[in-house]
Structures are given as C-alpha cells and as structure tokens.
Scaffold this motif. Structure first.
Motif, PDB file in Angstrom:
ATOM      1  N   GLY A  57       0.812  -1.204   0.000  1.00 31.19           N
ATOM      2  CA  GLY A  57       0.000   0.000   0.000  1.00 31.19           C
ATOM      3  C   GLY A  57       0.850   1.261   0.000  1.00 31.19           C
ATOM      4  O   GLY A  57       1.908   1.295   0.638  1.00 31.19           O
ATOM      5  N   VAL A  58       0.401   2.266  -0.742  1.00 34.34           N
ATOM      6  CA  VAL A  58       1.056   3.571  -0.762  1.00 34.34           C
ATOM      7  C   VAL A  58      -0.030   4.636  -0.708  1.00 34.34           C
ATOM      8  O   VAL A  58      -0.958   4.643  -1.534  1.00 34.34           O
ATOM      9  N   THR A  59       0.069   5.523   0.269  1.00 36.88           N
ATOM     10  CA  THR A  59      -0.900   6.613   0.413  1.00 36.88           C
ATOM     11  C   THR A  59      -0.176   7.946   0.370  1.00 36.88           C
ATOM     12  O   THR A  59       0.759   8.177   1.136  1.00 36.88           O
ATOM     13  N   VAL A  60      -0.600   8.822  -0.526  1.00 39.87           N
ATOM     14  CA  VAL A  60      -0.014  10.156  -0.658  1.00 39.87           C
ATOM     15  C   VAL A  60      -1.025  11.185  -0.169  1.00 39.87           C
ATOM     16  O   VAL A  60      -2.187  11.177  -0.593  1.00 39.87           O
ATOM     17  N   THR A  61      -0.584  12.047   0.733  1.00 43.62           N
ATOM     18  CA  THR A  61      -1.443  13.113   1.260  1.00 43.62           C
ATOM     19  C   THR A  61      -1.057  14.442   0.620  1.00 43.62           C
ATOM     20  O   THR A  61       0.112  14.824   0.640  1.00 43.62           O
ATOM     21  N   ILE A  62      -2.031  15.130   0.051  1.00 44.58           N
ATOM     22  CA  ILE A  62      -1.790  16.436  -0.560  1.00 44.58           C
ATOM     23  C   ILE A  62      -1.884  17.501   0.533  1.00 44.58           C
ATOM     24  O   ILE A  62      -2.918  17.604   1.209  1.00 44.58           O
ATOM     25  N   PRO A  63      -0.840  18.299   0.742  1.00 45.87           N
ATOM     26  CA  PRO A  63      -0.849  19.280   1.833  1.00 45.87           C
ATOM     27  C   PRO A  63      -1.964  20.319   1.685  1.00 45.87           C
ATOM     28  O   PRO A  63      -2.411  20.626   0.573  1.00 45.87           O
ATOM     29  N   GLU A  64      -2.389  20.858   2.813  1.00 44.28           N
ATOM     30  CA  GLU A  64      -3.351  21.950   2.810  1.00 44.28           C
ATOM     31  C   GLU A  64      -2.776  23.134   2.034  1.00 44.28           C
ATOM     32  O   GLU A  64      -1.589  23.437   2.126  1.00 44.28           O
ATOM     33  N   GLY A  65      -3.615  23.802   1.273  1.00 42.19           N
ATOM     34  CA  GLY A  65      -3.159  24.936   0.483  1.00 42.19           C
ATOM     35  C   GLY A  65      -2.749  24.564  -0.921  1.00 42.19           C
ATOM     36  O   GLY A  65      -2.548  25.448  -1.762  1.00 42.19           O
ATOM     37  N   VAL A  66      -2.605  23.277  -1.187  1.00 43.61           N
ATOM     38  CA  VAL A  66      -2.317  22.802  -2.543  1.00 43.61           C
ATOM     39  C   VAL A  66      -3.630  22.273  -3.111  1.00 43.61           C
ATOM     40  O   VAL A  66      -4.045  21.146  -2.820  1.00 43.61           O
ATOM     41  N   ASP A  67      -4.290  23.098  -3.886  1.00 42.73           N
ATOM     42  CA  ASP A  67      -5.645  22.785  -4.347  1.00 42.73           C
ATOM     43  C   ASP A  67      -5.622  22.150  -5.733  1.00 42.73           C
ATOM     44  O   ASP A  67      -5.859  22.810  -6.753  1.00 42.73           O
ATOM     45  N   LEU A  68      -5.327  20.873  -5.754  1.00 42.43           N
ATOM     46  CA  LEU A  68      -5.402  20.123  -7.002  1.00 42.43           C
ATOM     47  C   LEU A  68      -6.870  19.785  -7.272  1.00 42.43           C
ATOM     48  O   LEU A  68      -7.522  19.142  -6.451  1.00 42.43           O
ATOM     49  N   THR A  69      -7.372  20.219  -8.401  1.00 40.14           N
ATOM     50  CA  THR A  69      -8.769  19.936  -8.739  1.00 40.14           C
ATOM     51  C   THR A  69      -8.890  18.711  -9.627  1.00 40.14           C
ATOM     52  O   THR A  69      -9.977  18.153  -9.774  1.00 40.14           O
ATOM     53  N   SER A  70      -7.775  18.297 -10.240  1.00 39.36           N
ATOM     54  CA  SER A  70      -7.781  17.138 -11.123  1.00 39.36           C
ATOM     55  C   SER A  70      -6.673  16.185 -10.715  1.00 39.36           C
ATOM     56  O   SER A  70      -5.556  16.606 -10.418  1.00 39.36           O
ATOM     57  N   ALA A  71      -7.004  14.897 -10.682  1.00 38.60           N
ATOM     58  CA  ALA A  71      -5.994  13.876 -10.364  1.00 38.60           C
ATOM     59  C   ALA A  71      -6.425  12.540 -10.953  1.00 38.60           C
ATOM     60  O   ALA A  71      -7.570  12.120 -10.774  1.00 38.60           O
ATOM     61  N   ARG A  72      -5.517  11.929 -11.679  1.00 41.00           N
ATOM     62  CA  ARG A  72      -5.770  10.607 -12.248  1.00 41.00           C
ATOM     63  C   ARG A  72      -4.539   9.738 -12.010  1.00 41.00           C
ATOM     64  O   ARG A  72      -3.432  10.244 -11.884  1.00 41.00           O
ATOM     65  N   THR A  73      -4.751   8.440 -11.973  1.00 36.38           N
ATOM     66  CA  THR A  73      -3.646   7.512 -11.710  1.00 36.38           C
ATOM     67  C   THR A  73      -3.443   6.586 -12.900  1.00 36.38           C
ATOM     68  O   THR A  73      -4.393   6.247 -13.614  1.00 36.38           O
ATOM     69  N   LEU A  74      -2.194   6.183 -13.102  1.00 38.60           N
ATOM     70  CA  LEU A  74      -1.865   5.223 -14.149  1.00 38.60           C
ATOM     71  C   LEU A  74      -2.140   3.820 -13.615  1.00 38.60           C
ATOM     72  O   LEU A  74      -1.665   3.462 -12.541  1.00 38.60           O
ATOM     73  N   PRO A  75      -2.914   3.006 -14.346  1.00 33.38           N
ATOM     74  CA  PRO A  75      -3.238   1.659 -13.851  1.00 33.38           C
ATOM     75  C   PRO A  75      -1.983   0.824 -13.622  1.00 33.38           C
ATOM     76  O   PRO A  75      -1.019   0.887 -14.377  1.00 33.38           O
TER      77      PRO A  75
END
Length: 242
Positions: A57-75
């Motif tokens: 398992g790998v979990t990435v947390t996006i810090p507060e203040g970094v407002d990514l509105t789009s995110a997709r992952t490579l299968p």
C-alpha cells in the motif's frame, strides 16, 4: 600495542560506516519538473526496504493549500487506486491518493521497487516545491511514514517526504495532466517517452543502490578481517617477547 589495535579497529569501522549509503526512501522521479500553475505527471519511486515483507500500500497526502482539482492515476496490474477529495472553498480539492495491492502476492517484493504515477493539477504558482507526505504499508502490517520536510540545507531527515519541484513555465496542459500541446497522438507519445525515462531512471537508481550496498558489505568484511589479522600478529609478538 593495544592502543594501536584500538586505533585500527576504529579506523576500519569508520571506513565501513562511510561506505554505507543513506537508506533508500520513497522519492519523486528526478526526470521531470512541473510548471507552476500547470498540470503534469508525478512518478513516485517506492523501494521495498523490508527483508521479510512486501509493499502492499502507498498513500499520498496532498498538503493543505495545494488545491489540485484534477488527479488521475496510471493503472498498475494487481493494484487499485483511489482518489479522495474534500470540500475547499466553493469547490473540491484532491486530499489523498491511495494505491492498494489487491493481493499481497501482487506487492512490491524485497529487492524490488514500484513506480506509482499520478497526473494532476493545477499546481501552486507561488511556491517552488510541494512535499507529498507518503505512507508505505507492508504485508506484515507494518508501515513507514515518509513525511519529514528538510529544514536545514545539507541535513537530510531520516524519513524525508518526496518533493515535487515547480518551475516557471507557460505550459498549463489540458486539465488532465498533459503538459504537451498538439494532437492526442503527440500527447500520448510524449507521455510514453516520459514513462520510459522514468523507468530507466528508477532502474538506474536501483542498480546504484545495489552497488553501494555490495561495496559497503565488502568494506565491512575487509575491515573485520584486517582487524583480526592485526590482533593475531600482536598476540604472537607478545608471546614471543614473553
């Protein structure tokens, strides 16, 4: 005589320690930089450090203040990926990305590394880098949090967070992570080439880590052998003097 032995032991130990590199850690592939305010690919290189368990398992947390509105992952075959969002102002932002092996047998095994690719944006325009605190989970239930940020230049923390480097640029992409303009086929070709570069870079890094580890082990063996030889010689001299 014994002071000489002690000095040789310390010298041999020091040389062995210096030959050991910093422990491998989760990091962002160094093959690319992202444009401020734009979209692009982030590749996390995740080595398995455990001698007895696989990375599942790998979990990435996006810090507060970094407002990514789009995110997709490579299968990734044998893995699932989830993009979590939360409310931010009048809209939503990406808060976490979670990769999970469907079965422990599909995990990243000892001596291997995985590449986890995220296509996201827009990245901030007012900073030069963004840390991505990451949690690495193993098949035995243990976990490692790579969440420490460098405070002083030249001093690496024990568990550094992977960092995305942002540069000034005009490429804002198409809102889906592609920073290359042109036809869809051109964009696909660019992404494919970038993926090949990331794999080559990660493979080279893994090879370098293996060479360092081998050199460190050899240095330690030579240090112990030379120290033992000196002790034997000194003992023989002591007996002869008696």
């Amino acid at each position: 005589m014994w002071s000489l032995v002690a000095g040789l032991v310390l010298a041999g130990t020091a040389s062995a320690v210096l030959a050991v590199p910093a422990t491998a850690h989760v990091r962002v592939d160094s093959g690319g930089e992202l444009s401020k305010g734009g979209y692009g690919l982030v590749r996390l290189v995740v080595p398995t450090e455990s001698d007895t368990a696989s990375t599942v398992g790998v979990t990435v947390t996006i810090p507060e203040g970094v407002d990514l509105t789009s995110a997709r992952t490579l299968p990734i075959p044998g893995w699932t990926a989830t993009v979590e969002r939360e409310q931010s102002g009048d809209g939503q932002r990406v808060s976490r990305i979670i990769w999970q092996a469907a079965d422990p047998a599909q995990g990243v095994k000892t001596g291997e590394f995985g590449v986890f690719t995220l296509s996201a944006g827009p990245w901030p325009e007012d900073v030069d880098s963004v840390p991505l605190p990451s949690d690495q989970t193993y098949s035995d239930g243990s976990a490692v949090s790579w969440n420490e940020v460098v405070v002083n230049d030249g001093i690496d923390p024990e568990y550094p967070a992977p960092v995305v480097t942002l540069v000034d640029g005009s490429g804002h992409g198409d809102g889906h992570g592609a920073t290359t303009t042109g036809s869809p086929s051109a964009v696909a070709a660019s992404d494919s080439g970038s993926d090949d570069h990331a794999a080559a870079t990660a493979s080279g890094s893994a090879s370098a880590e293996w060479l360092w580890q081998t050199a460190a082990a050899l240095a330690l063996v030579l240090s112990i052998a030379s120290t033992a030889a000196v002790i034997v010689l000194l003992r023989r001299g002591h007996v002869a003097e008696s």
